[in-house]
Design a protein around this motif. Structure first.
Motif, short mmCIF file in Angstrom:
data_model
loop_
_atom_site.label_atom_id
_atom_site.label_comp_id
_atom_site.label_asym_id
_atom_site.label_seq_id
_atom_site.Cartn_x
_atom_site.Cartn_y
_atom_site.Cartn_z
N THR A 1 0.71 -1.11 0.15
CA THR A 1 -0.16 0.00 0.08
C THR A 1 0.66 1.25 0.08
O THR A 1 0.60 2.17 -0.71
N THR B 1 -7.62 0.96 -5.27
CA THR B 1 -7.28 2.44 -4.68
C THR B 1 -8.59 3.44 -4.74
O THR B 1 -9.13 3.48 -5.81
N THR C 1 -3.31 4.01 4.60
CA THR C 1 -4.69 3.95 4.09
C THR C 1 -5.73 5.20 4.63
O THR C 1 -5.45 5.61 5.91
#
Length: 345
Positions: free
Chosen positions: A92, A111, A161
């Motif tokens: 990520t 994404t 994230t």
């Protein structure tokens, strides 16, 4: 971590890239990405480390998934051969640096499309390939039936994230006082949850469905709670300042959606093209094709590779896949979903 903290993290990434001479400002000029792809003869596609239904290796070591098949369709459009793809597995934290510095040509890695990412990193999203949302998963025998019952609980979450930000905002708004257990990767977060280090795990609902499928005890051993705490529009992203490449990536995706609207499949494509209305809807004129820089027939090559969007969905995450997800928001707009393709004309 709050949204301000994520913004700071993105800003630090931009500074680091600038310091190393690889800042977003040094982006390709219009059309350069396609020129590079064609000169190389291979499309470099950034994918995940392994998320079933989206991008993962099967028993034969072949990449499969909705993000993978999209890249094959893009390679068919750009290079005339869906096999000319190099899949680059990315953690990520590495996905945007790989895109910005040119290590990959397109990021097709579950994404989420956000303003922060476009504005700060100068990347652009070509569209939405899967409408998702953030959810919580708990053991089925925990007795927990709602996210509001997680007050004071430790919740596993992945680092780097937007999921972390949404968790903090949700917990604060409802005074749930959840304690995030932040892990380096999705696999680390999954392992921590399955080993009992946290009461719940929060991530995209589609990822939790995949996790539940292969977890000890199978899907019945775990429950995904009903609350959805964020919108997660997942889609392919490209570097900024290359409108021709963005246009190609965007319209490959939209072509797959348009084909489903017309009931054009991979199997009946050639037959349906005899209908002038279908041909007009799916085959752009030569002026447009020249402006993008690809060989004529690029939309048809993409369709022949991936099939229409419904076929793409069903075989990877839908009715014909182990995940068995319902179309829901990912259905066509004519069937209560959000999938809609503007006209090619």
């Amino acid at each position: 971590m709050t949204e301000k903290a994520e913004l700071l993290g993105v800003a630090l990434l931009v500074v680091l890239l600038a310091f190393t001479g690889l800042a977003p400002a040094a982006q390709p000029t219009d059309g350069k990405t396609l020129i590079s792809v064609r000169a190389r003869g291979v499309l470099r596609c950034g994918v995940s480390e392994g998320i079933e239904g989206f991008s993962s290796r099967n028993a034969a070591g072949q990449w499969t998934g909705i993000d993978v098949d999209f890249c094959r369709a893009l390679a068919a459009a750009a290079l005339g051969d869906a096999r000319k793809v190099q899949f680059v597995s990315l953690r990520t934290a590495a996905r945007f640096p790989a895109l910005v510095t040119g290590d990959i040509d397109v990021l097709s890695r579950n994404t989420s499309w956000t303003l922060l990412r476009e504005a700060a990193l100068k990347v652009q999203f070509a569209g939405v390939i899967f409408y998702d949302s953030q959810a919580f998963i708990v053991p089925a025998n925990s007795g927990l039936r709602s996210a509001t019952s997680l007050k004071g609980a430790t919740v596993c979450v992945q680092k780097d994230t937007s999921t972390m930000n949404h968790l903090v905002v949700y917990s604060t708004a409802l005074d749930l006082r959840m304690t995030p257990l932040v892990m380096e990767s999705a696999d680390d977060a999954s392992d921590a949850f399955l080993s009992g280090r946290c009461t719940a795990y929060t991530a995209d609902a589609s990822y939790l469905d995949a996790l539940r499928l292969h977890a000890p005890g199978g899907a019945a051993a775990f429950t995904i709670l009903p609350e959805r705490i964020s919108k997660e529009p997942l889609g392919p992203a490209v570097r900024g300042n290359d409108d021709a490449w963005l246009t190609l990536v965007r319209w490959v995706l939209l072509t797959l959606i348009a084909a489903e609207e017309l009931d054009v499949t991979r199997e009946n494509l050639q037959t349906r093209l005899r209908d002038p209305t279908v041909e007009q809807a799916l085959v752009p004129d030569d002026t447009v094709t020249r402006a993008i820089g690809v060989e004529p027939g690029w939309t048809l090559r993409a369709l022949q590779s991936a099939g229409n969007y419904g076929e793409l969905f069903d075989r990877n995450v839908g009715a014909n896949s182990p995940l068995g997800l319902e179309r829901g928001m990912n259905g066509l707009w004519t069937r209560g979903g959000l999938m809609y393709a503007p006209p090619l004309r």
